[in-house]
Scaffold this motif. Structure first.
Motif, PDB file in Angstrom:
ATOM      1  N   PRO A  37      32.696 131.701  46.588  1.00  0.00           N
ATOM      2  CA  PRO A  37      34.074 132.198  47.229  1.00  0.00           C
ATOM      3  C   PRO A  37      35.236 132.080  46.015  1.00  0.00           C
ATOM      4  O   PRO A  37      35.227 130.959  45.026  1.00  0.00           O
ATOM      5  N   ARG A  38      35.537 133.225  46.011  1.00  0.00           N
ATOM      6  CA  ARG A  38      36.425 133.637  45.201  1.00  0.00           C
ATOM      7  C   ARG A  38      36.124 133.258  43.365  1.00  0.00           C
ATOM      8  O   ARG A  38      36.727 133.600  42.798  1.00  0.00           O
ATOM      9  N   CYS A  39      35.184 133.980  43.249  1.00  0.00           N
ATOM     10  CA  CYS A  39      34.474 134.414  42.017  1.00  0.00           C
ATOM     11  C   CYS A  39      34.685 135.823  41.670  1.00  0.00           C
ATOM     12  O   CYS A  39      34.604 136.017  40.900  1.00  0.00           O
ATOM     13  N   VAL A  62      35.172 129.698  38.431  1.00  0.00           N
ATOM     14  CA  VAL A  62      36.113 128.856  40.297  1.00  0.00           C
ATOM     15  C   VAL A  62      35.067 127.380  40.440  1.00  0.00           C
ATOM     16  O   VAL A  62      34.296 127.869  40.665  1.00  0.00           O
TER      17      VAL A  62
END
Length: 63
Positions: A37-39, A62
């Motif tokens: 997530p959010r990479c 992250v």
């Protein structure tokens, strides 16, 4: 226009998935994409070895 690719030979190395597909010009391309997530990491390579090396050495910013 978005790329609509049919990936084959998909493998997972840690959080990164490596897949092979053909680009719009009919050339074989290899893609490495992080699923964390959010990479947001993804890149296209000409050789499978380069994509797998990127997957093995990828570190998510992250945590």
């Amino acid at each position: 226009m978005t790329a609509n690719r049919r990936f084959r030979d998909v493998t997972r190395i840690g959080p990164v998935q490596v897949g092979t597909a053909f680009d719009n010009r009919g050339r074989e391309k290899h893609t490495a994409a992080c699923t964390a997530p959010r990479c947001g990491f993804s890149a296209d390579y000409d050789s499978r070895a380069a994509a797998e090396l990127a997957a093995r050495t990828h570190r998510c910013p992250v945590r």
